[in-house]
Write an enzyme that holds these catalytic residues in place. Sequence first.
Site, PDB file in Angstrom:
ATOM      1  N   LYS A   1     -11.160  64.714 -22.029  1.00  0.00           N
ATOM      2  CA  LYS A   1     -10.887  64.490 -20.606  1.00  0.00           C
ATOM      3  C   LYS A   1      -9.475  63.956 -20.413  1.00  0.00           C
ATOM      4  O   LYS A   1      -8.701  64.473 -19.597  1.00  0.00           O
ATOM      5  CB  LYS A   1     -11.902  63.520 -20.026  1.00  0.00           C
ATOM      6  CG  LYS A   1     -11.546  63.026 -18.628  1.00  0.00           C
ATOM      7  CD  LYS A   1     -12.404  61.854 -18.216  1.00  0.00           C
ATOM      8  CE  LYS A   1     -11.835  61.197 -16.965  1.00  0.00           C
ATOM      9  NZ  LYS A   1     -12.598  60.008 -16.536  1.00  0.00           N
TER      10      LYS A   1
ATOM     11  N   ASP B   1     -14.645  65.773 -16.299  1.00  0.00           N
ATOM     12  CA  ASP B   1     -15.262  64.455 -16.332  1.00  0.00           C
ATOM     13  C   ASP B   1     -16.688  64.591 -15.836  1.00  0.00           C
ATOM     14  O   ASP B   1     -17.208  65.700 -15.681  1.00  0.00           O
ATOM     15  CB  ASP B   1     -14.455  63.458 -15.491  1.00  0.00           C
ATOM     16  CG  ASP B   1     -14.466  63.803 -14.012  1.00  0.00           C
ATOM     17  OD1 ASP B   1     -15.056  64.840 -13.619  1.00  0.00           O
ATOM     18  OD2 ASP B   1     -13.881  63.035 -13.234  1.00  0.00           O
TER      19      ASP B   1
END
Length: 230
Positions: free
Chosen positions: A138, A156
């Site tokens: 991420k 995410d």
Amino acid sequence: MTKKADLPDPAEHQPFPLDTVMATLAATMPHYAQPLIDQMGGEGATPFRILVATILSLRTKDTLTAVVAPRLFAVADTPAALLNLSEAQVTELIFPVGFYRNKARSLREISRILLEQYDGKVPNELDQLLALPGVGRKTANLVLTAGFGLPGICVDIHVHRICNRWGYVRTRNPDATEMVLRAQLPDTYWLSINRLLVTLGQHICLPIAPKCSLCPIAAACDRVGVTRSR
């Protein structure tokens, strides 16, 4: 009781209208507060600031990161300046973000590696970013997209949840979602999907009881796993 003949024919299920959905989100989501890292990227923040702020934001709300990151940057906004601080000083500056002690240690180690291996610059290659302490997929992808404007798919929990809720993917975790999106998401949406879906997820498509009545793309959503909505 619903008769078998009344059940929808699976063959009639239409493909997910991705282009329409993304165009609608692009038109409507700017009316809401934008994710902090995207704001920073739009304001021309350096890749180092993007990297540090993204690490600080992990398990931490944007409202807190927006206070803590500038406090740290006022003292140290380059690898050399940050490494000149002791771990205790960094810890004090970034308190009370989640896991602040671990993050302080990682930020100093990252600064050391950047100075020793990359002439003090943040690398713009995914594998090199992933090799840095405390940097997961991420964070690495967000640095590429927000810090460098390069292709990447930052997944995410919002992106993972919403893509599954739409029925666009069927995956069990964000990393798996990223791999599926890399295979099937047109590259024209790689840079924008995180910003749009995080905004949607923070304001409308909430984890529990999403505000489906306010959602501009509700008609396209399969609402997978949604048991209660508003």
